[in-house]
Structure formats: structure tokens, C-alpha cells
Design an enzyme around this catalytic site. Structure first.
Site, PDB file in Angstrom:
ATOM      1  N   GLU A 165     -41.493 -21.912  -8.005  1.00 54.44           N
ATOM      2  CA  GLU A 165     -41.434 -23.291  -8.502  1.00 54.44           C
ATOM      3  C   GLU A 165     -42.038 -24.324  -7.542  1.00 54.44           C
ATOM      4  OE1 GLU A 165     -37.354 -23.982  -9.709  1.00 54.44           O
ATOM      5  OE2 GLU A 165     -37.293 -22.132 -10.882  1.00 54.44           O
ATOM      6  N   GLU A 279     -37.913 -14.354 -16.412  1.00 54.02           N
ATOM      7  CA  GLU A 279     -36.542 -14.894 -16.548  1.00 54.02           C
ATOM      8  C   GLU A 279     -36.240 -15.316 -17.998  1.00 54.02           C
ATOM      9  OE1 GLU A 279     -35.708 -17.996 -13.719  1.00 54.02           O
ATOM     10  OE2 GLU A 279     -36.947 -17.097 -12.158  1.00 54.02           O
TER      11      GLU A 279
HETATM   12  O1  G3I Z   1     -22.298 -17.970  -4.171  1.00 58.95           O
HETATM   13  C1  G3I Z   1     -21.293 -17.282  -4.891  1.00 58.95           C
HETATM   14  C2  G3I Z   1     -21.031 -15.913  -4.302  1.00 58.95           C
HETATM   15  O2  G3I Z   1     -20.617 -16.002  -2.954  1.00 58.95           O
HETATM   16  C3  G3I Z   1     -19.978 -15.267  -5.121  1.00 58.95           C
HETATM   17  O3  G3I Z   1     -19.679 -13.977  -4.626  1.00 58.95           O
HETATM   18  C4  G3I Z   1     -20.465 -15.149  -6.540  1.00 58.95           C
HETATM   19  C5  G3I Z   1     -19.393 -14.512  -7.425  1.00 58.95           C
HETATM   20  O4  G3I Z   1     -19.185 -15.271  -8.554  1.00 58.95           O
HETATM   21  O5  G3I Z   1     -20.832 -16.431  -7.054  1.00 58.95           O
HETATM   22  C6  G3I Z   1     -21.770 -17.118  -6.312  1.00 58.95           C
HETATM   23  O6  G3I Z   1     -21.824 -18.325  -6.975  1.00 58.95           O
HETATM   24  C7  G3I Z   1     -22.932 -18.780  -7.608  1.00 58.95           C
HETATM   25  C8  G3I Z   1     -23.805 -17.771  -8.401  1.00 58.95           C
HETATM   26  O7  G3I Z   1     -24.827 -18.459  -9.157  1.00 58.95           O
HETATM   27  C9  G3I Z   1     -22.976 -16.963  -9.392  1.00 58.95           C
HETATM   28  O8  G3I Z   1     -22.443 -17.820 -10.353  1.00 58.95           O
HETATM   29  C10 G3I Z   1     -23.884 -19.454  -6.656  1.00 58.95           C
HETATM   30  O9  G3I Z   1     -23.135 -20.302  -5.817  1.00 58.95           O
HETATM   31  C11 G3I Z   1     -24.869 -20.239  -7.521  1.00 58.95           C
HETATM   32  O10 G3I Z   1     -25.773 -20.969  -6.715  1.00 58.95           O
HETATM   33  C12 G3I Z   1     -25.679 -19.263  -8.356  1.00 58.95           C
HETATM   34  O11 G3I Z   1     -26.524 -19.992  -9.208  1.00 58.95           O
HETATM   35  C13 G3I Z   1     -27.734 -19.312  -9.566  1.00 58.95           C
HETATM   36  C14 G3I Z   1     -28.882 -20.303  -9.385  1.00 58.95           C
HETATM   37  O12 G3I Z   1     -30.128 -19.730  -9.826  1.00 58.95           O
HETATM   38  C15 G3I Z   1     -29.045 -20.692  -7.922  1.00 58.95           C
HETATM   39  O13 G3I Z   1     -29.248 -19.541  -7.145  1.00 58.95           O
HETATM   40  C16 G3I Z   1     -27.643 -18.882 -11.025  1.00 58.95           C
HETATM   41  O14 G3I Z   1     -26.664 -17.848 -11.153  1.00 58.95           O
HETATM   42  C17 G3I Z   1     -29.004 -18.370 -11.502  1.00 58.95           C
HETATM   43  O15 G3I Z   1     -28.970 -18.113 -12.899  1.00 58.95           O
HETATM   44  C18 G3I Z   1     -30.104 -19.396 -11.220  1.00 58.95           C
HETATM   45  O16 G3I Z   1     -31.344 -18.769 -11.550  1.00 58.95           O
HETATM   46  C19 G3I Z   1     -32.534 -19.592 -11.447  1.00 58.95           C
HETATM   47  C20 G3I Z   1     -33.645 -18.750 -10.854  1.00 58.95           C
HETATM   48  O17 G3I Z   1     -33.253 -18.256  -9.593  1.00 58.95           O
HETATM   49  C21 G3I Z   1     -34.941 -19.550 -10.774  1.00 58.95           C
HETATM   50  N1  G3I Z   1     -35.322 -20.065 -12.099  1.00 58.95           N
HETATM   51  C22 G3I Z   1     -34.251 -20.876 -12.724  1.00 58.95           C
HETATM   52  C23 G3I Z   1     -32.978 -20.055 -12.845  1.00 58.95           C
HETATM   53  C24 G3I Z   1     -31.887 -20.845 -13.559  1.00 58.95           C
HETATM   54  O18 G3I Z   1     -31.519 -21.947 -12.810  1.00 58.95           O
END
Ligand code: G3I
Length: 373
Positions: A165, A279
Site C-alpha cells: 500500500e 485479499e
Molecule cells: O495483536 C493481537 C494478538 O496479540 C492476539 O494474540 C490476537 C488474538 O486475537 O489478536 C491480535 O489482535 C489483532 C488481530 O487483527 C486479530 O484480531 C491485532 O491487534 C490487529 O491489528 C489485527 O488487525 C489486522 C489488520 O490487518 C492489522 O494488522 C486484521 O486482522 C487484518 O484483517 C488486516 O488485514 C489488512 C491487510 O494486512 C492489508 N490489507 C487490508 C487488510 C484489512 O485491513
């Protein structure tokens, strides 16, 4: 014709090996899909392509339903968040590869491919990082991280989203005004690719971005800028092997012009790059509540986009951002969830794991695809 021979006359194993080259799965001896229920990966493999999904290692570890769905439908995995910097590098110089290693072990146990996501992004960064990005440290911090992670997964991850991105049509010269761009200028992009290639010379290295599929002035600009970045990287001999098109589609939002998307795909392929949908999901937040209506509109849009995509010989495959509606990021954010509070129906399987019209549309698109080259 023997069950192992497929339409193109090549054995299923040859095709699956071909998947490796295209989607950066290396020379894995891919699973004999014949032994598995005809999931989406079986449909994809008929023309030498891969089907994969984003996964979370806790789900694979503790939820047999999720595990079985993933093994039945996919032959490529990508971590939804467990190889991102905020998870791997919670403090400077330390790495916690636990989650990613669990996914790598699962992929190897089930003889599936594994994608890495993502080495350099402006989001999902550890809180300590911004302060460390004084100019003289930024290059070292970036290169050290990319090298450490790509080296750790060398031989286990077959392709990486190296930079994620970087485009913003409203930014200076069409680049996102990210902390990476502020610290290093746009050089952060070739720096990231060079560090990844040095750490893992066998991995296929992708640039990954979103809103490249539909017919809007903004997406015209995004496609043009993406092509410009890729053209420059190729001209400068930067080791980039593919474009990741995220395909976070939105039913009922934007018009779709198949010719425009096809011309973009052709221009990317002309740079000798593979193209992967990385994705895919189809948001239904703008659609009326009745499920049958939502499912039909979601399937129709995905079917159109995939028909165009899979007509491109360099289209390597499709990865969805999850498999079942029981778990999608689209329900997590106020900006993306439905205003009526109903859970989204954005993925191929419903909340009970049943195959939806979207699953059928994807299977049909794979079956009708042009042979992959
Ligand atoms: O961080 C915790 C982790 O320590 C814990 O063990 C785990 C268990 O539930 O959860 C983690 O929490 C969050 C994780 O999603 C699971 O819900 C993270 O804090 C949170 O930041 C993470 O968000 C992800 C986000 O990217 C940021 O990384 C989303 O799942 C994921 O769907 C989203 O994906 C992005 C792509 O990477 C790039 N393109 C867009 C897409 C959607 O936003």
C-alpha cells in the site's frame, strides 16, 4: 482420461508444480489434490492456479471446523496478522516468530504453500518504531527487519508481500505520505525489495495494493501509479516478481469496467510480472438486508472481476481474506461493518461453513479460466 490427468493433458502434479512457479510457491511437491474433496483449490489447479486464504494460527490450532475448511478448500495460506511487524517485533531487535512458525508448520504438515504478509507497511507497526526512524537509522532499521524476517522464513515462505500500500493518488507524486516515505523518500521501496531478495533469493517478491479493480477516477489513478512504480522497479533491475491485487471488493458501490481492468492486467503482465489476487472479499455493507439478495450481488461482482482476472495468463491465483463469514475483518471496524449491525456475508463459506453463491461463482470462474502461463 485418468483422474490424474486434467483438461490440459498435464498431470495434476505437473499443474500443481506449475502453481509453485506462478504463485511463488517454489518447487514444492504440491499435494495431490485428487485426494481432497473438490475444494476451490482443485478448481484453481485445473488451469495451473492456486487458491488460498488468510488464516490466524489460533483458529487453526483450536478450531477443528476452521482447520477442516482450510484443508478442504485451500492449498496456500497467508497470515492475516502474525507476520506483521507489530506482532513480530514488539521491542527493538527482538523477534517473536511463534505465530508465523505455527502457520508454517501447519502449511508444511498439509503440504500447502505459504505466503508472507507483509514486510513493509505503514500500519501494524510496533509503538517503538516511529521514534527510531531518524534518517540515519531508518535505512538500517528497515533493512535489518526485512532481512531478519525473510531469512527466518527462507525455504518456508514461497512469496512475500514485500511492500504494502505505497500508493496514494492524493499524495505527492501519487505516493502515500507514510513514515517510510518521510524517513527515506520513495527509496524505501527498492531498499525493501533488495533486502528481501538478499535474505531469501528464492522467494517470489510482490508489491501489494488495493482499489485497483473498479471503474472510478481514483482507481484509474491508483492503477496508473502502481504501473509506474512497477515499471520503474523493473527498469532499475529491482528484484520484484509480482503484483498483489488485494481485491477488497464492495458490492453496490463502484461501477466495474472489465476492459479497463483487463488492460491494466495486460500492462502488468507485459512487465514480466505474475499477478495474484491477495485479499479478496466482497463487502455487502451497502446492500439491503435480505441474505439471498446480498449473496447474489456479492457473487455477481466477484464473478465478473474473476472472469477478467483469470482470462490473464499471468494471473497466478486467488487468495481470499478468510474463508467463512464467521470471521471477517469487515465486521471489526465501524468504517466497514454494516450500519444495520448484521454480520457481513463477504466470503465463500457462510457462518456454518456452507458453500454460498460466492463459492459457486469462484469455482465457475476457475473452471472457465484461460490456462495459466
Ligand atoms: O495483536 C493481537 C494478538 O496479540 C492476539 O494474540 C490476537 C488474538 O486475537 O489478536 C491480535 O489482535 C489483532 C488481530 O487483527 C486479530 O484480531 C491485532 O491487534 C490487529 O491489528 C489485527 O488487525 C489486522 C489488520 O490487518 C492489522 O494488522 C486484521 O486482522 C487484518 O484483517 C488486516 O488485514 C489488512 C491487510 O494486512 C492489508 N490489507 C487490508 C487488510 C484489512 O485491513
Amino acid at each position: 482420461m485418468s483422474p490424474n490427468r486434467i483438461r490440459s493433458g498435464r498431470t495434476r502434479r505437473t499443474v500443481i508444480a506449475g502453481i509453485g512457479a506462478a504463485a511463488g510457491l517454489g518447487f514444492l511437491d504440491r499435494p495431490a489434490l485428487a485426494g481432497r474433496e473438490a475444494g476451490l483449490a482443485s478448481h484453481a489447479a485445473r488451469t495451473g492456479r492456486v487458491f488460498g486464504t488468510a488464516v490466524r494460527s489460533p483458529d487453526l490450532t483450536w478450531n477443528a471446523t476452521v482447520r477442516n475448511e482450510v484443508v478442504r478448500e485451500a492449498d496456500l495460506l497467508v497470515p492475516e496478522y502474525e507476520m506483521k511487524w507489530d506482532i513480530l517485533g514488539k521491542s527493538p531487535g527482538t523477534y517473536d516468530f511463534t505465530g508465523g512458525d505455527r502457520l508454517a508448520a501447519f502449511a508444511e504438515q498439509h503440504r500447502m504453500g505459504l505466503r508472507g504478509h507483509t514486510l513493509v507497511w505503514h500500519l501494524a507497526l510496533p509503538s517503538w518504531l516511529p521514534a527510531r526512524l531518524e534518517a540515519d537509522e531508518a535505512k538500517r532499521v528497515l533493512e535489518t527487519h526485512v532481512a531478519a524476517v525473510a531469512a527466518h522464513y527462507a525455504g518456508r515462505v514461497q512469496s512475500w508481500d514485500v511492500v504494502n500500500e505505497a500508493v496514494d493518488p492524493h499524495g505527492v507524486d501519487g505516493f502515500r505520505d507514510s513514515l517510510w516515505r518521510r524517513a527515506l523518500g520513495t527509496d524505501y521501496i527498492p531498499l525493501a525489495f533488495a533486502a528481501a531478495a538478499k535474505a531469501d533469493p528464492k522467494a517470489r517478491l510482490y508489491y501489494n495494493d488495493y482499489d485497483l479493480e473498479c471503474d472510478t477516477p481514483e482507481q484509474d489513478l491508483r492503477r496508473a501509479k502502481t504501473l509506474d512504480i512497477l515499471t520503474r522497479l523493473r527498469r532499475e533491475g529491482v528484484p520484484v516478481h509480482g503484483l498483489g491485487i488485494q481485491a477488497h471488493l464492495q458490492a453496490g458501490r463502484w461501477p466495474y469496467d472489465a476492459g479497463k481492468f483487463a488492460r491494466f492486467l495486460k500492462a502488468v503482465a507485459a512487465l514480466d510480472l505474475d499477478i495474484l489476487i491477495t485479499e479478496m472479499d466482497v463487502s455487502d455493507r451497502l446492500l439491503p438486508a435480505p441474505e439471498a439478495e446480498r449473496d447474489a450481488a456479492v457473487a455477481a461482482l466477484a464473478g465478473e472481476v474473476l472472469a477478467t482476472f483469470l482470462a490473464e495468463p499471468r494471473a497466478a491465483g486467488v487468495v481470499t481474506w478468510g474463508l467463512s463469514d464467521r470471521q471477517t475483518w469487515l465486521n471489526d471496524l465501524p468504517t466497514h461493518r454494516r450500519t444495520d449491525g448484521l454480520p457481513q456475508r463477504a466470503l465463500p463459506l457462510d457462518r456454518d461453513g456452507g458453500r454460498k453463491p460466492l463459492w459457486n461463482a469462484m469455482a465457475r470462474a476457475f473452471d472457465a479460466a484461460a490456462p495459466q502461463r
